[in-house]
Design an enzyme around this catalytic site. Structure first.
Site, mmCIF file in Angstrom:
data_model
loop_
_atom_site.group_PDB
_atom_site.id
_atom_site.type_symbol
_atom_site.label_atom_id
_atom_site.label_comp_id
_atom_site.label_asym_id
_atom_site.label_seq_id
_atom_site.Cartn_x
_atom_site.Cartn_y
_atom_site.Cartn_z
ATOM 1 C CE1 TYR A 38 -4.254 -1.992 4.724
ATOM 2 C CE2 TYR A 38 -3.609 0.253 4.171
ATOM 3 C CZ TYR A 38 -3.973 -1.026 3.774
ATOM 4 O OH TYR A 38 -4.052 -1.336 2.440
ATOM 5 C CB SER A 79 -0.899 0.007 1.238
ATOM 6 O OG SER A 79 -1.503 1.267 1.433
#
Length: 367
Positions: free
Chosen positions: A175, A150
């Protein structure tokens, strides 16, 4: 273009197959390689409306019906279930593994960290272990592991555009930390067990049947209900929005170009490991993004022409875990695979708005 894997007649495992990117990848592979075998896994969790996941699975079923030479099998289950993953690898012996299953979302990781450790750490570890043991007893095993990372790993990096050469040691959310952990784990397994692996850092993926927790989808839902939308950092954010078809095309090309296995001077494997950004290489200001969204929602007749957008906009401070800018340097992707995402924001938002109108009109008719 780097290419050393032929997908024809190969078995590809796609985790997160009912997810936004996963389902679109499955559709593209089935259409492009009619003699491919695809194994899909997804736990169909309730992080967001499962009717969207069911819709995506139905789209895959329609394509499978049109391509009788393709083999597609779907398993409902979690990659955190080690025995399930082991059984899938033993039964199907995938040549290519695309790990897209993950608990997504920056803000959700602040309030529900357990979900991220289970899926993104334990789940990914299970995938790596299964890849490792795919070479047991002299088997050819997994030729390429491709996994989702990501843009969040860049944290508060000041240098833009973000390059895969940059240090990414300062995540600002759990995350992001789990995604950086995936890259580190994959590197270790590539070094120890000579597993060709490629991580893909996705930048703000959007499009039809996307995730409702993403801004464009969430804003649309709220505006339709007459609720206010919150624009963070008082609108002074920029995002490198990447249309889902561009993401899928990038994955499809990368799958076929595994990092080469080589030995170093010490006689041990040099990790066959790579990382790429997949982004549009063009950050958009959030206020301009909202402006385009409102125009396209009116054009698609999701909202009436006289809708008072100004009355429903609220500029608010930055949220924990967010960053002011995301901006992908895609030069490595262009160099190795001859590809750069190119769908402009208005075109992508228009396709989303048209899908939204059709999908939710049908949902209302069912009720």
């Amino acid at each position: 273009m780097k290419r050393n894997i032929e997908l024809k007649n190969k078995t590809v495992l796609v985790t997160g197959a009912a997810g936004f990117i996963g389902s679109n990848l499955v559709l593209e592979l089935l259409k492009t390689y009619p003699q491919i075998t695809i194994i899909g896994i997804d736990n169909l969790n309730h992080y967001y409306d499962t009717s969207l996941k069911e819709f995506r699975l139905k789209q895959i079923e329609k394509v499978v019906a049109c391509y009788p030479n393709s083999n597609y099998c779907f398993t409902k289950g979690s990659i955190a279930d080690k025995e399930l993953i082991k059984a899938v690898f033993e039964e199907y012996c995938p040549s290519v593994v695309v790990n897209l299953a993950a608990q997504a979302g920056v803000r959700y990781s602040i309030t529900n960290p357990d979900a991220y450790i289970e899926s993104n750490i334990i789940g990914f570890y299970n995938i790596l272990e299964a890849c490792r043991h795919s070479y047991d007893n002299g088997q050819i095993g997994v030729e390429h592991l491709v996994y989702a990372s990501s843009s969040s790993v860049y944290g508060t990096n000041k240098k833009i555009p973000y390059s895969t050469e940059d240090k990414v040691d300062n995540p600002v959310s759990l995350y992001a930390a789990t995604k950086k952990s995936n890259e580190l784990m994959a590197h270790a397994y590539s070094k120890l067990y000579n597993i060709p692996s490629t991580g893909l850092r996705f930048f703000t993926v959007y499009g039809p049947a996307g995730r409702p927790d993403m801004a464009y989808f969430g804003f649309t839902n709220k505006l339709l209900k007459g609720e206010n939308i919150q624009i963070f950092n008082y609108g002074n954010c920029e995002r490198d929005f990447t249309y889902v078809d561009d993401i899928v095309e990038g994955i499809k090309r990368v799958i076929q170009g595994a990092p080469e296995r080589k030995l170093g001077e010490d006689g041990l494997p040099i990790p066959p490991y790579a990382i790429y950004n997949i982004g549009n290489n063009k950050p958009e200001n959030l206020l301009e993004f909202v402006n385009i969204l409102q125009q396209e929602l009116i054009r698609a007749e999701v909202l009436p022409a006289d809708y008072d957008f100004e009355a429903h906009k609220k500029l608010v401070p930055m949220q924990p875990g967010d960053v002011p800018v995301t901006y992908a340097d895609t030069s490595a992707l262009e160099r190795d695979f001859g590809f750069k995402p190119s769908t402009d924001l208005r075109t992508g938002i228009r396709r989303f708005a048209e899908w939204y109108k059709e999908f939710y009109t049908k949902e209302e008719m069912k009720q």
